[in-house]
Design a protein around this motif. Structure first.
Motif, PDB file in Angstrom:
ATOM      1  N   HIS A  80       0.801  -1.232   0.000  1.00  0.00           N
ATOM      2  CA  HIS A  80       0.000   0.000   0.000  1.00  0.00           C
ATOM      3  C   HIS A  80       0.830   1.277   0.000  1.00  0.00           C
ATOM      4  N   VAL A 104      -0.427   8.012  -3.316  1.00  0.00           N
ATOM      5  CA  VAL A 104      -1.800   7.599  -3.007  1.00  0.00           C
ATOM      6  C   VAL A 104      -2.009   7.479  -1.502  1.00  0.00           C
ATOM      7  N   LEU A 105      -3.172   7.957  -1.026  1.00  0.00           N
ATOM      8  CA  LEU A 105      -3.629   7.702   0.334  1.00  0.00           C
ATOM      9  C   LEU A 105      -4.341   6.353   0.328  1.00  0.00           C
ATOM     10  N   SER A 107      -5.640   4.357   2.718  1.00  0.00           N
ATOM     11  CA  SER A 107      -6.520   3.881   3.797  1.00  0.00           C
ATOM     12  C   SER A 107      -8.009   4.017   3.500  1.00  0.00           C
ATOM     13  N   ILE A 108      -8.376   4.715   2.437  1.00  0.00           N
ATOM     14  CA  ILE A 108      -9.799   4.951   2.181  1.00  0.00           C
ATOM     15  C   ILE A 108     -10.221   4.402   0.822  1.00  0.00           C
ATOM     16  N   ALA A 109      -9.724   3.224   0.494  1.00  0.00           N
ATOM     17  CA  ALA A 109     -10.108   2.609  -0.782  1.00  0.00           C
ATOM     18  C   ALA A 109     -11.602   2.341  -0.840  1.00  0.00           C
ATOM     19  N   SER A 131      -8.804  -0.846   3.154  1.00  0.00           N
ATOM     20  CA  SER A 131      -7.608  -0.181   2.643  1.00  0.00           C
ATOM     21  C   SER A 131      -7.028  -0.932   1.447  1.00  0.00           C
ATOM     22  N   VAL A 146      -7.513   3.288  -8.563  1.00  0.00           N
ATOM     23  CA  VAL A 146      -7.974   3.937  -7.330  1.00  0.00           C
ATOM     24  C   VAL A 146      -8.952   5.051  -7.682  1.00  0.00           C
ATOM     25  N   GLU A 149     -10.173  10.775  -5.103  1.00  0.00           N
ATOM     26  CA  GLU A 149      -9.980  11.360  -3.782  1.00  0.00           C
ATOM     27  C   GLU A 149      -8.768  10.784  -3.056  1.00  0.00           C
ATOM     28  N   MET A 150      -8.222   9.694  -3.551  1.00  0.00           N
ATOM     29  CA  MET A 150      -7.067   9.056  -2.924  1.00  0.00           C
ATOM     30  C   MET A 150      -5.742   9.511  -3.519  1.00  0.00           C
ATOM     31  N   GLU A 167       3.101   7.888   2.607  1.00  0.00           N
ATOM     32  CA  GLU A 167       2.134   7.372   3.586  1.00  0.00           C
ATOM     33  C   GLU A 167       2.760   7.170   4.969  1.00  0.00           C
TER      34      GLU A 167
END
Length: 235
Positions: A80, A104-105, A107-109, A131, A146, A149-150, A167
């Motif tokens: 990740h 990429v963030l 944790s909010i997949a 995630s 993805v 927003e990520m 991250e």
């Protein structure tokens, strides 16, 4: 890829053949069960962004998934912490385009978007949250899709290698800057010796704090001093 369907050696129509890619996948619950497999490339829908993975870090979470001590949803591609290049964006994507270099963030997949936490922007507390790399396919592969927003564009001054550390760096920043109040001269206790630990050292030393860090190998072990490297005390 389009492959011809032939009749008597003559192509009469074409059908789509899914491209495949290598992926490190947790195939089922239990210790281990990690396999390098050929799987179909992900499809980019109207809201998706398809990223060619350039660099991906190995997190402690990936090790926990291997040992089955962290919740995952097999079969799932792990990984990740990553950076890459956008190769495709859906028609509804507004601010990210093919060719963009991104991080990429993870944790909010997936979140429900309806609970009290989601409505307040506290997606991490959503009971249905998943995630990248544990709940949906992650970055130990060639391509990842993805949501917009990520995705964050990488400034030109930051390399792709550095961007892959965004991250774990964010975890350390939040711990020092947002969740606690520290002052010069304070002592900080940190556990383990991974990327978060190193970035934590950077922040604490810059703020004039001293840091006790404990490394675990089947429990806490003997002290080691890294005063010369990090201007901090590692015990």
């Amino acid at each position: 890829m389009l492959a011809p369907i032939r009749m008597n050696g003559t192509p009469i129509l074409y059908k789509r053949v899914d491209l495949e890619m290598k992926a490190l996948m947790k195939t089922k619950p239990g210790f281990g069960n990690l396999h390098l497999l050929d799987i179909p490339e992900p499809v980019c829908d109207a809201t998706g962004i398809k990223i060619k993975v350039r660099y991906s870090g190995i997190c402690g979470t990936d090790m926990h998934i291997y040992h089955d001590s962290y919740k995952s949803y097999p079969p799932v591609v792990i990984g990740h912490e990553f950076s890459g290049e956008v190769v495709e964006s859906g028609k509804n994507v507004k601010n990210i385009n093919p060719g963009d270099i991104v991080m990429v963030l993870p944790s909010i997949a997936w979140t429900c978007k309806n609970c009290m936490y989601c409505k307040q922007g506290y997606y991490m507390f959503c009971s249905e949250r998943r995630s990248i790399g544990s709940g949906v396919n992650g970055s130990f592969t060639e391509y990842v899709v993805v949501n917009e927003e990520m995705v964050y564009k990488v400034p030109s001054a930051i390399s792709l290698q550095e961007a892959a550390l965004a991250e774990p760096l964010a975890c350390a920043v939040q711990a020092i800057e947002e969740l606690t109040e520290f002052h010069a001269g304070d002592w900080v206790l940190a556990f383990r010796t991974r990327t978060n630990w190193l970035t934590l050292f950077e922040f604490t030393s810059e703020k004039g704090m001293q840091c006790n860090c404990y490394r675990d190998k089947s429990g806490f072990n003997k002290a080691e001093n890294c005063q010369r490297t990090w201007s901090a005390y590692y015990s």
